[in-house]
Design an enzyme around this catalytic site. Sequence first.
Site, PDB file in Angstrom:
ATOM      1  N   ASN A 131       0.806  -1.232   0.000  1.00 22.22           N
ATOM      2  CA  ASN A 131       0.000   0.000   0.000  1.00 22.22           C
ATOM      3  C   ASN A 131       0.836   1.279   0.000  1.00 22.22           C
ATOM      4  O   ASN A 131       1.938   1.271   0.530  1.00 22.22           O
ATOM      5  CB  ASN A 131      -0.912  -0.011   1.241  1.00 22.22           C
ATOM      6  CG  ASN A 131      -2.104  -0.901   1.005  1.00 22.22           C
ATOM      7  OD1 ASN A 131      -2.678  -0.891  -0.074  1.00 22.22           O
ATOM      8  ND2 ASN A 131      -2.481  -1.661   2.030  1.00 22.22           N
ATOM      9  N   ASP A 159     -10.564  -7.182  -1.404  1.00 18.48           N
ATOM     10  CA  ASP A 159     -11.815  -6.445  -1.190  1.00 18.48           C
ATOM     11  C   ASP A 159     -12.973  -7.174  -1.877  1.00 18.48           C
ATOM     12  O   ASP A 159     -14.065  -7.299  -1.325  1.00 18.48           O
ATOM     13  CB  ASP A 159     -11.676  -5.020  -1.748  1.00 18.48           C
ATOM     14  CG  ASP A 159     -10.434  -4.335  -1.224  1.00 18.48           C
ATOM     15  OD1 ASP A 159     -10.328  -4.181   0.003  1.00 18.48           O
ATOM     16  OD2 ASP A 159      -9.552  -3.985  -2.032  1.00 18.48           O
ATOM     17  N   HIS A 187      -8.031   0.952  -3.549  1.00 17.74           N
ATOM     18  CA  HIS A 187      -7.963   0.012  -2.421  1.00 17.74           C
ATOM     19  C   HIS A 187      -7.739   0.846  -1.156  1.00 17.74           C
ATOM     20  O   HIS A 187      -6.609   1.028  -0.707  1.00 17.74           O
ATOM     21  CB  HIS A 187      -6.820  -0.986  -2.603  1.00 17.74           C
ATOM     22  CG  HIS A 187      -6.550  -1.768  -1.347  1.00 17.74           C
ATOM     23  ND1 HIS A 187      -7.433  -2.680  -0.843  1.00 17.74           N
ATOM     24  CD2 HIS A 187      -5.518  -1.715  -0.465  1.00 17.74           C
ATOM     25  CE1 HIS A 187      -6.953  -3.178   0.291  1.00 17.74           C
ATOM     26  NE2 HIS A 187      -5.795  -2.602   0.541  1.00 17.74           N
TER      27      HIS A 187
HETATM   28  P1  NAX Z   1       5.173  -6.787   6.672  1.00 17.84           P
HETATM   29  O1  NAX Z   1       5.618  -5.520   7.314  1.00 17.84           O
HETATM   30  O2  NAX Z   1       4.965  -8.013   7.474  1.00 17.84           O
HETATM   31  O3  NAX Z   1       6.202  -7.167   5.514  1.00 17.84           O
HETATM   32  C1  NAX Z   1       6.685  -6.242   4.593  1.00 17.84           C
HETATM   33  C2  NAX Z   1       8.063  -6.693   4.176  1.00 17.84           C
HETATM   34  O4  NAX Z   1       8.498  -5.848   3.120  1.00 17.84           O
HETATM   35  C3  NAX Z   1       9.101  -6.594   5.299  1.00 17.84           C
HETATM   36  O5  NAX Z   1       9.749  -7.843   5.454  1.00 17.84           O
HETATM   37  C4  NAX Z   1      10.069  -5.526   4.792  1.00 17.84           C
HETATM   38  O6  NAX Z   1      11.403  -5.777   5.179  1.00 17.84           O
HETATM   39  C5  NAX Z   1       9.884  -5.643   3.289  1.00 17.84           C
HETATM   40  N1  NAX Z   1      10.294  -4.470   2.532  1.00 17.84           N
HETATM   41  C6  NAX Z   1      10.201  -3.162   2.864  1.00 17.84           C
HETATM   42  N2  NAX Z   1      10.742  -2.401   1.920  1.00 17.84           N
HETATM   43  C7  NAX Z   1      11.180  -3.217   0.948  1.00 17.84           C
HETATM   44  C8  NAX Z   1      11.857  -3.027  -0.288  1.00 17.84           C
HETATM   45  N3  NAX Z   1      12.198  -1.790  -0.693  1.00 17.84           N
HETATM   46  N4  NAX Z   1      12.157  -4.102  -1.030  1.00 17.84           N
HETATM   47  C9  NAX Z   1      11.846  -5.343  -0.614  1.00 17.84           C
HETATM   48  N5  NAX Z   1      11.234  -5.591   0.559  1.00 17.84           N
HETATM   49  C10 NAX Z   1      10.912  -4.547   1.328  1.00 17.84           C
HETATM   50  O7  NAX Z   1       3.858  -6.388   5.864  1.00 17.84           O
HETATM   51  P2  NAX Z   1       2.725  -7.356   5.269  1.00 17.84           P
HETATM   52  O8  NAX Z   1       1.705  -7.593   6.294  1.00 17.84           O
HETATM   53  O9  NAX Z   1       3.369  -8.510   4.612  1.00 17.84           O
HETATM   54  O10 NAX Z   1       2.047  -6.378   4.194  1.00 17.84           O
HETATM   55  C11 NAX Z   1       2.755  -5.968   3.041  1.00 17.84           C
HETATM   56  C12 NAX Z   1       2.005  -4.859   2.324  1.00 17.84           C
HETATM   57  O11 NAX Z   1       0.734  -5.302   1.872  1.00 17.84           O
HETATM   58  C13 NAX Z   1       1.710  -3.634   3.193  1.00 17.84           C
HETATM   59  O12 NAX Z   1       1.998  -2.469   2.432  1.00 17.84           O
HETATM   60  C14 NAX Z   1       0.224  -3.731   3.429  1.00 17.84           C
HETATM   61  O13 NAX Z   1      -0.359  -2.481   3.685  1.00 17.84           O
HETATM   62  C15 NAX Z   1      -0.238  -4.309   2.134  1.00 17.84           C
HETATM   63  N6  NAX Z   1      -1.569  -4.931   2.099  1.00 17.84           N
HETATM   64  C16 NAX Z   1      -2.307  -4.779   0.970  1.00 17.84           C
HETATM   65  C17 NAX Z   1      -3.540  -5.367   0.803  1.00 17.84           C
HETATM   66  C18 NAX Z   1      -4.315  -5.204  -0.448  1.00 17.84           C
HETATM   67  O14 NAX Z   1      -5.448  -5.682  -0.475  1.00 17.84           O
HETATM   68  N7  NAX Z   1      -3.837  -4.565  -1.520  1.00 17.84           N
HETATM   69  C19 NAX Z   1      -4.137  -6.144   1.899  1.00 17.84           C
HETATM   70  C20 NAX Z   1      -3.168  -6.635   2.892  1.00 17.84           C
HETATM   71  C21 NAX Z   1      -2.053  -5.674   3.234  1.00 17.84           C
HETATM   72  O15 NAX Z   1      -2.544  -4.755   4.181  1.00 17.84           O
END
Ligand code: NAX
Length: 328
Positions: A131, A159, A187
Amino acid sequence: ANAPVTVTVTGAAGQIGYALLFRVASGQLLGPDTPVKLRLLEIPQAVKAAEGTAMELDDCAFPLLRGIDITDDVNQAFEGVNVGLLVGARPRTKGMERGDLLEANGGIFGPQGAAINAGAADDVRVLVVGNPANTNALIAKAHAPDVPADRFTAMTRLDHNRALSQLAAKTGVGVADITKLTIWGNHSATQYPDIFHAEVAGKNAAEVVNDEAWLADTFIPTVAKRGAAIIEARGASSAASAANAAIDHVRDWVLGTPQGDWTSAGLVSDGSYGVPEGLVSSFPVVSRGGAWEIVQGLQINDFSRQRIDASVQELVEERDAVSSLGLI
Ligand code: NAX
């Protein structure tokens, strides 16, 4: 058997990554005849955790898994990629303004778009989950001028699935009896889940429900705020359901949507339904021959029009913000 497909997962050590990778490696993404090579991209501090996940993937002895590469180098991560699942993103932390959030994510999705432009396979398909997903997809696309714009998509399938489940519960049918639901717009909390074209066991869903107060005051906010409700209950954001939706999105994109139904996905707008061209907005979509198509010709009533316009307006504001920050 088919040739191996290279699937890159960013944020591989995160919670969605953990719920996603085993399903990809087991064949649920591309079917039982397609071997996969995994590329895991993480930030340096999380590479070790990604290595731990890779050890577990090895320990599953998945017959379709043909290798795992782990890297913190964005160009290496996307070299030859066929399917890019862009999950890792910068979360909003306390006191962070929206501009800061967009800028931090621009610093992630801009370089990833450029790396995809430089190294991806000709058939690359990208799903942005991290996001703000729609605008992150817009940023990645803007940095990949040589990749067709329709290869960049944002995830609204979670969603969509949430809306299916809520409507099935309300009408007392199984989810498989619900068709033609649509998530429109962003979203975010402004998204609009539309049941006016949906069917419940073949009958118009709005007529079956016949309760505009439920629609406006219960259904729409329940779907739109479901992410917050999950955090409240679980103490962590949606992970397995998000991974499941990512699998659904890519599988349908590659293998096609069922006849007589459609789904929802964030696509680069071609101007359909008055959504300004170039915005990444959710639409009713079918997949045919490996490409998404926006379902055309739906009549949009006033109730829907207002809500679609409000969500699209938010997308316009996000685009203008990243544009003034020089991110697109
Ligand atoms: P987490 O914080 O558990 O995992 C994110 C991972 O991304 C971490 O391991 C971090 O080290 C890594 N990361 C950060 N910057 C990076 C980069 N530049 N290159 C590679 N890796 C990097 O989050 P998680 O619960 O897995 O959610 C991930 C994303 O999905 C969030 O942005 C969240 O808001 C989004 N979502 C989107 C949804 C959707 O329907 N589109 C729903 C679920 C979720 O909320």
